[in-house]
Design a protein around this motif. Sequence first.
Motif, PDB file in Angstrom:
ATOM      1  N   ALA A 218     -41.676  33.565  22.174  1.00  0.00           N
ATOM      2  CA  ALA A 218     -40.711  33.909  21.124  1.00  0.00           C
ATOM      3  C   ALA A 218     -39.394  33.178  21.297  1.00  0.00           C
ATOM      4  O   ALA A 218     -38.649  32.985  20.322  1.00  0.00           O
ATOM      5  N   ARG A 219     -39.089  32.720  22.494  1.00  0.00           N
ATOM      6  CA  ARG A 219     -37.855  31.974  22.710  1.00  0.00           C
ATOM      7  C   ARG A 219     -37.945  30.568  22.134  1.00  0.00           C
ATOM      8  O   ARG A 219     -36.920  29.925  21.900  1.00  0.00           O
ATOM      9  N   ARG A 222     -40.177  32.123  17.346  1.00  0.00           N
ATOM     10  CA  ARG A 222     -40.014  33.573  17.234  1.00  0.00           C
ATOM     11  C   ARG A 222     -41.212  34.237  16.549  1.00  0.00           C
ATOM     12  O   ARG A 222     -41.751  35.235  17.040  1.00  0.00           O
TER      13      ARG A 222
END
Length: 467
Positions: A218-219, A222
């Motif tokens: 997700a970094r 996302r």
Amino acid sequence: MALITEPPTSAPLTTAPPATASRVVPALLAAVFLALYAVFALREHARFRTTGYDLGIFGQAVRAYAEGRAPASEIRAATAPAGFAGDAYPLLGDHFHPVLALLAPLYRLAPHVETLLVAQAALVALAVYVLARSAQHHLPTRKFAPVAIGTACGLGWGVQQLIGFDFHEVAFAVPLLALACRAYLDGRTRAAACWAAGLLLVKEDLGATAAVFGLLLARQDRRTGLALTAGSLLGAALIVYGVVPAFAADGRYVYLAQASPAYGLLDGWHVKALTVLLLLAVTGGLVVRSPLAWLLLPTLAWRFTSANPAHWEPGLHYSAVLVPIALAALVDALRRGVRLPLSVPVAVALLLLPAQPVAALVTPGFWRDTPREAAARRAVELVPDGARVAASNSLAPHLTDRATVHLVADGVLDRRPAVEWIVADVRDAYPAGAVGGVLARAAGESGSGWRVVQEEAGVVVLVRQRA
């Protein structure tokens, strides 16, 4: 843990070497470990060092898939929950591992439990290839990198314990994690998510690992990362609270009772510390310098909070899934400029090698049959195809391909339809005391009792006399 939190960029941090020439070394490494582990596993089986728990159980599962049936095991029925009255225990009510169905076509071509052992060696070899290629791609200036990382994987203590103790479904998780971690390092978030999602089909506890992987992704992406996390958590909950209980004889997921945080966290830390120290040692401590280290925590958490002390130690197959994560984290740390001689992971693996299962390959006794092994081989050959057999733990996997095999355990002589043969090694210790009890009862039966066919070197074969 002092973890690096910034994600890698979507592009590699280093320039990769030409793709065509670089595949040779990883492929050779993979071939070497495939041959090494296949030979070791097959010889271990031939020496009657494999067992009904677990090779026999998985052999019955894959045979069922190959025959178009739901996976079930007569051997597993020996330790089924109270109240189970069937002949074969439904294995999806024990653990969720539909990935085993992938072995069904291979088993139809070669219907032997040895097929599972070779497949497991191939899965480990695939992980060796993937991690060696990842090292090549991200550490192009370090020519020794693919050899070091691939060797550290192939000789990793967790991988060796997997190879050294029968067959287990977590063998599929080893290459899946290697592929997912490589895609993560490459910045291919969707590919990483797809590989990680496959963990849900391997075993229910790996859903937590896939969920943590989603948070890492997700970094960078996302939507993809959060979709993986949400899907993994939902999938794991449905499996543990819905699917497995639906198949289970008692309508529950029995392993939830083994989670005992109070007991697990307070006891056994001298053993747990060894597991953690091995993870640190094989990476020179650099495993904590990569965000990928977070993927280790779900497996360590359930193991260290378990009420079963066997889950705490570095042995058995439970550490196999940690090896590809730790080595991918090492590659990540090295490509960020952290310095460590690549001889370190290889040296640690070699230092541990004498205590690992494959060290037996260089001992003369490994290649010689003992009188007990020769007697066991003659014993299983006496059993006709299609027979119903009660076999002790070390003899059971040698019969599951061509007979209906129950484990010699309390109550096995009361099974219906009745077993026709008993094949037992009196030295088999699991289940405790079961072999002696069953043989004593068979000797005491009158009327349609039992006739001794073979009694040699502690291996006994009895056949039920027909009225």
